[in-house]
Motif scaffolding. Structure first.
Motif, PDB file in Angstrom:
ATOM      1  N   GLY A 164       0.791  -1.225   0.000  1.00  0.00           N
ATOM      2  CA  GLY A 164       0.000   0.000   0.000  1.00  0.00           C
ATOM      3  C   GLY A 164       0.822   1.274   0.000  1.00  0.00           C
ATOM      4  N   LYS A 165       2.141   1.152   0.043  1.00  0.00           N
ATOM      5  CA  LYS A 165       3.006   2.343   0.078  1.00  0.00           C
ATOM      6  C   LYS A 165       3.192   2.874  -1.336  1.00  0.00           C
ATOM      7  CE  LYS A 165       5.534   1.012   4.249  1.00  0.00           C
ATOM      8  NZ  LYS A 165       4.843  -0.253   4.518  1.00  0.00           N
ATOM      9  N   GLY A 166       3.239   4.213  -1.458  1.00  0.00           N
ATOM     10  CA  GLY A 166       3.406   4.827  -2.765  1.00  0.00           C
ATOM     11  C   GLY A 166       2.205   4.654  -3.653  1.00  0.00           C
ATOM     12  N   MET A 167       1.018   4.607  -3.046  1.00  0.00           N
ATOM     13  CA  MET A 167      -0.221   4.373  -3.780  1.00  0.00           C
ATOM     14  C   MET A 167      -1.220   5.488  -3.473  1.00  0.00           C
ATOM     15  SD  MET A 167      -2.681   0.997  -3.574  1.00  0.00           S
ATOM     16  CE  MET A 167      -1.361  -0.138  -3.936  1.00  0.00           C
ATOM     17  N   ARG A 168      -1.786   6.087  -4.516  1.00  0.00           N
ATOM     18  CA  ARG A 168      -2.735   7.172  -4.324  1.00  0.00           C
ATOM     19  C   ARG A 168      -3.904   7.048  -5.306  1.00  0.00           C
ATOM     20  NH1 ARG A 168      -0.568   7.729  -0.315  1.00  0.00           N
ATOM     21  NH2 ARG A 168       0.333   9.547   0.734  1.00  0.00           N
ATOM     22  N   ILE A 169      -5.125   7.140  -4.769  1.00  0.00           N
ATOM     23  CA  ILE A 169      -6.328   7.139  -5.608  1.00  0.00           C
ATOM     24  C   ILE A 169      -6.649   8.588  -5.975  1.00  0.00           C
ATOM     25  CG2 ILE A 169      -8.789   6.581  -5.699  1.00  0.00           C
ATOM     26  CD1 ILE A 169      -8.163   4.510  -3.413  1.00  0.00           C
ATOM     27  N   VAL A 170      -6.869   8.828  -7.261  1.00  0.00           N
ATOM     28  CA  VAL A 170      -7.147  10.188  -7.739  1.00  0.00           C
ATOM     29  C   VAL A 170      -8.505  10.202  -8.420  1.00  0.00           C
ATOM     30  CG1 VAL A 170      -6.320  12.103  -9.137  1.00  0.00           C
ATOM     31  CG2 VAL A 170      -4.673  10.543  -8.086  1.00  0.00           C
ATOM     32  N   ASP A 171      -9.410  11.033  -7.900  1.00  0.00           N
ATOM     33  CA  ASP A 171     -10.782  11.078  -8.412  1.00  0.00           C
ATOM     34  C   ASP A 171     -11.011  12.151  -9.474  1.00  0.00           C
ATOM     35  OD1 ASP A 171     -11.982   9.009  -6.756  1.00  0.00           O
ATOM     36  OD2 ASP A 171     -11.643  10.378  -5.080  1.00  0.00           O
ATOM     37  N   SER A 172     -10.140  13.149  -9.520  1.00  0.00           N
ATOM     38  CA  SER A 172     -10.386  14.248 -10.464  1.00  0.00           C
ATOM     39  C   SER A 172      -9.079  14.849 -10.967  1.00  0.00           C
ATOM     40  CB  SER A 172     -11.231  15.337  -9.805  1.00  0.00           C
ATOM     41  OG  SER A 172     -10.555  15.886  -8.692  1.00  0.00           O
ATOM     42  N   TYR A 173      -9.202  15.584 -12.044  1.00  0.00           N
ATOM     43  CA  TYR A 173      -8.069  16.190 -12.749  1.00  0.00           C
ATOM     44  C   TYR A 173      -7.232  17.085 -11.842  1.00  0.00           C
ATOM     45  CZ  TYR A 173      -5.739  18.549 -16.696  1.00  0.00           C
ATOM     46  OH  TYR A 173      -4.819  19.042 -17.584  1.00  0.00           O
ATOM     47  N   GLN A 175      -6.602  16.939  -8.762  1.00  0.00           N
ATOM     48  CA  GLN A 175      -5.888  16.274  -7.666  1.00  0.00           C
ATOM     49  C   GLN A 175      -4.570  15.643  -8.114  1.00  0.00           C
ATOM     50  OE1 GLN A 175      -8.514  13.298  -6.079  1.00  0.00           O
ATOM     51  NE2 GLN A 175      -9.974  14.782  -5.263  1.00  0.00           N
ATOM     52  N   ILE A 176      -4.378  15.554  -9.415  1.00  0.00           N
ATOM     53  CA  ILE A 176      -3.232  14.809  -9.961  1.00  0.00           C
ATOM     54  C   ILE A 176      -1.898  15.300  -9.396  1.00  0.00           C
ATOM     55  CG2 ILE A 176      -1.841  14.536 -12.067  1.00  0.00           C
ATOM     56  CD1 ILE A 176      -3.891  12.550 -12.220  1.00  0.00           C
ATOM     57  N   GLU A 177      -1.642  16.597  -9.471  1.00  0.00           N
ATOM     58  CA  GLU A 177      -0.336  17.130  -9.086  1.00  0.00           C
ATOM     59  C   GLU A 177       0.008  16.806  -7.634  1.00  0.00           C
ATOM     60  OE1 GLU A 177       2.253  21.261  -9.428  1.00  0.00           O
ATOM     61  OE2 GLU A 177       0.267  21.125 -10.325  1.00  0.00           O
ATOM     62  N   GLU A 178      -0.918  17.092  -6.721  1.00  0.00           N
ATOM     63  CA  GLU A 178      -0.663  16.870  -5.293  1.00  0.00           C
ATOM     64  C   GLU A 178      -0.460  15.380  -4.986  1.00  0.00           C
ATOM     65  OE1 GLU A 178      -2.901  17.347  -0.953  1.00  0.00           O
ATOM     66  OE2 GLU A 178      -3.901  18.015  -2.788  1.00  0.00           O
ATOM     67  N   GLN A 179      -1.347  14.547  -5.530  1.00  0.00           N
ATOM     68  CA  GLN A 179      -1.273  13.109  -5.229  1.00  0.00           C
ATOM     69  C   GLN A 179      -0.050  12.452  -5.870  1.00  0.00           C
ATOM     70  OE1 GLN A 179      -2.995  11.768  -2.986  1.00  0.00           O
ATOM     71  NE2 GLN A 179      -4.433  13.445  -2.709  1.00  0.00           N
ATOM     72  N   MET A 180       0.352  12.956  -7.000  1.00  0.00           N
ATOM     73  CA  MET A 180       1.538  12.404  -7.657  1.00  0.00           C
ATOM     74  C   MET A 180       2.794  12.719  -6.840  1.00  0.00           C
ATOM     75  SD  MET A 180       2.404  12.410 -11.600  1.00  0.00           S
ATOM     76  CE  MET A 180       3.963  11.826 -12.220  1.00  0.00           C
ATOM     77  N   GLU A 181       2.880  13.959  -6.358  1.00  0.00           N
ATOM     78  CA  GLU A 181       4.025  14.346  -5.526  1.00  0.00           C
ATOM     79  C   GLU A 181       4.096  13.481  -4.271  1.00  0.00           C
ATOM     80  OE1 GLU A 181       3.513  18.503  -4.817  1.00  0.00           O
ATOM     81  OE2 GLU A 181       4.216  19.094  -6.818  1.00  0.00           O
ATOM     82  N   ARG A 182       2.928  13.215  -3.677  1.00  0.00           N
ATOM     83  CA  ARG A 182       2.894  12.381  -2.466  1.00  0.00           C
ATOM     84  C   ARG A 182       3.316  10.943  -2.757  1.00  0.00           C
ATOM     85  NH1 ARG A 182      -2.498  13.888   1.083  1.00  0.00           N
ATOM     86  NH2 ARG A 182      -1.958  16.068   1.533  1.00  0.00           N
ATOM     87  N   ALA A 183       2.823  10.411  -3.871  1.00  0.00           N
ATOM     88  CA  ALA A 183       3.164   9.034  -4.238  1.00  0.00           C
ATOM     89  C   ALA A 183       4.657   8.888  -4.493  1.00  0.00           C
ATOM     90  CB  ALA A 183       2.377   8.611  -5.478  1.00  0.00           C
TER      91      ALA A 183
END
Length: 478
Positions: A164-173, A175-183
């Motif tokens: 489950g590490k380095g995994m992010r669910i993205v529901d909308s356009y 959110q991509i940047e923030e969730q990608m940086e976190r992943a």
């Protein structure tokens, strides 16, 4: 093989040693300073200190473990799971030093340890895969474009990830940047590799995995499936075998796909091929774990096979004893991972001293553990205390026996997942087989456990009162 070293600790080290002893093989335990009096150390024929408490100063130092193994003239090394079990460099070094690595070859570990490489390897066998890209991406704008083409929701995953590490669910356009940086950040921290890829997010999946065995002579079989959908933080808590939703036809198709995945990387030993199953009963290859799984006992219960013994036989060059059509399963088995975690506080670790530790016993009940009463649960390692496994003639019997075993299992000094396990086994969605990987989010409220704990406290008080009266009556008897 006359002597093997187990490069691990706790319940899995002890479990491997028991099978080795039954085969007449001597065992060597390794231990960090805090584990010097642990059950696996006392059970082994020999034991050697490998470093201080943090795993990066002990259980993760492959060169030191190999050095000790050579000093003790060990024939093979079993890595268990976790730590160095999926480290291709360790596997390679073991064999380079003239010992047998009781697991797959380093090439298979390397291929299946990289999710993108794994997808590439299985592609030629036409195995269903989740729609997505088959290459790493780091550019945010490119990621946005890919996500839009795939369609939301999407899943950003670490290529070298797991658990489950380095995994992010993205529901909308947006959110991509923030969730990608976190992943990327989480992947770098956990695996030293920030590569991520993007795939379609299956909204209501079940997590189904197949146990496979492959020898060095080209024979590959599967030992049926395990249902692993009850999870928290993308990590399994309850597993069972078989799954209550697979019919014979789908089981056959998924099993054949699992053996082809093993074939794609020239696999040997025991391994697990994981799939996602959607609400329309379509399945997709997820990944392959190139080691023994935590949940292997449920497979052992329904097939009657000892997977550790099979690993050792394969490692010393023996052929598999049976063909696929000769393998059968019988009954049903369920496993609860008993963690030192507080389910009422977002399953956060809750380490401490086991002031009371009384284990359940009886027909159809198995407990794999590595602790005893009075021991501390160290902060340095995974907080799993034990694995509680039950077996029944059918699923309902296995569930009812699990509830009984949980009630018999007394642990004080730390919070555990026992109450959560009882909650799941009593929940209608689980009993009816109507659940997916979102069970916790959909059905679990931490307040639900208060009622279970109050009920257990009431029964414990009544039992104590009953024992008190019985003791008084005994004392009064002339």
């Amino acid at each position: 093989m006359k002597k093997i070293l187990i490069a691990n600790r706790g319940e899995i080290a002890l479990r491997i040693m028991k099978s080795a002893r039954e085969m007449g093989i001597k065992t060597v335990a390794v231990y960090s300073t805090i584990d010097r009096n642990a059950p696996h150390v006392n059970f082994a024929d020999e034991a050697v200190h490998i470093g201080e408490n943090p795993s990066n100063q002990s259980y993760l130092i492959g060169d030191r473990i190999i050095e000790k193994a050579l000093e003790l003239q060990v024939d093979g090394i079993h890595p268990g799971y976790g730590f160095l079990s999926e480290n291709d460099e360790f596997s390679k070094a073991v064999e380079k030093n003239g010992m047998i690595f009781i697991g797959p070859g380093h090439e298979a570990i390397r291929t299946m340890g990289d999710k993108l490489a794994a997808k590439e390897a299985v592609k030629k066998y036409d195995i269903p895969m989740v729609p997505g890209i088959d290459e790493a991406v780091t550019d945010v704008e490119e990621a946005k474009k890919i996500a839009k083409e795939i369609g939301f929701p999407v899943l950003i995953k670490a290529a070298a990830g797991g658990g489950g590490k380095g995994m992010r669910i993205v529901d909308s356009y947006d959110q991509i940047e923030e969730q990608m940086e976190r992943a990327i950040s989480e992947a770098l921290s956990a695996f030293g590799d920030g590569s991520v890829f993007i795939e379609k997010y299956i909204t209501s999946p079940r997590h189904i995995e197949f146990q496979i065995l492959a020898d060095n002579h080209g024979n590959i079989v599967h030992l049926f499936e395990r249902e692993c959908s009850i999870q928290r933080r993308h990590q399994k808590v309850i597993e069972e075998a078989p799954s209550c939703v697979l019919d014979a036809e789908l089981r056959k198709k998924m099993g054949e796909s699992a053996t082809l995945v093993a074939k794609s990387c020239n696999y040997r030993g025991a391994g697990t091929v994981e799939f996602l199953l959607d609400s329309e009963m379509n399945y997709y290859f997820l990944e392959m774990n190139t080691r023994l799984q935590v949940e292997h006992p449920v497979t052992e219960f329904i097939t009657g096979l000892d997977l550790v013994k099979e690993q050792i036989k394969i490692a010393r060059g023996e052929k598999l004893s049976w063909k696929q059509n000769e393998i059968r399963f019988k009954g049903h088995s369920i496993e609860l991972r008993v963690y030192a975690e507080d389910p009422q506080n977002n399953f956060l670790p809750n380490v401490g001293k086991l002031s009371v530790y009384q284990i359940p016993k009886g027909d159809g009940i198995r407990l794999d553990d590595g602790y005893r009463e009075g021991m501390d649960i160290p902060i340095y390692y995974d907080p799993m205390i034990s694995k509680l496994i039950t077996y029944g003639k059918d699923r309902n019997e296995a569930i009812q026996l699990m509830i009984k075993a949980i009630d018999m299992y007394r642990i004080k000094g730390v919070e555990t997942t026992l109450s959560f396990g009882k909650f799941v086994c009593q929940h209608q969605a689980f009993v009816q087989g109507n659940f997916d990987t979102h069970f916790v989010k959909t059905h679990f409220n931490p307040d639900d456990l208060k009622e279970i704990k109050d009920e257990e406290a009431g029964w414990a008080a009544l039992l104590a009162l009953k024992l008190h009266h019985e003791e008084k009556n005994i004392l009064r008897t002339p």
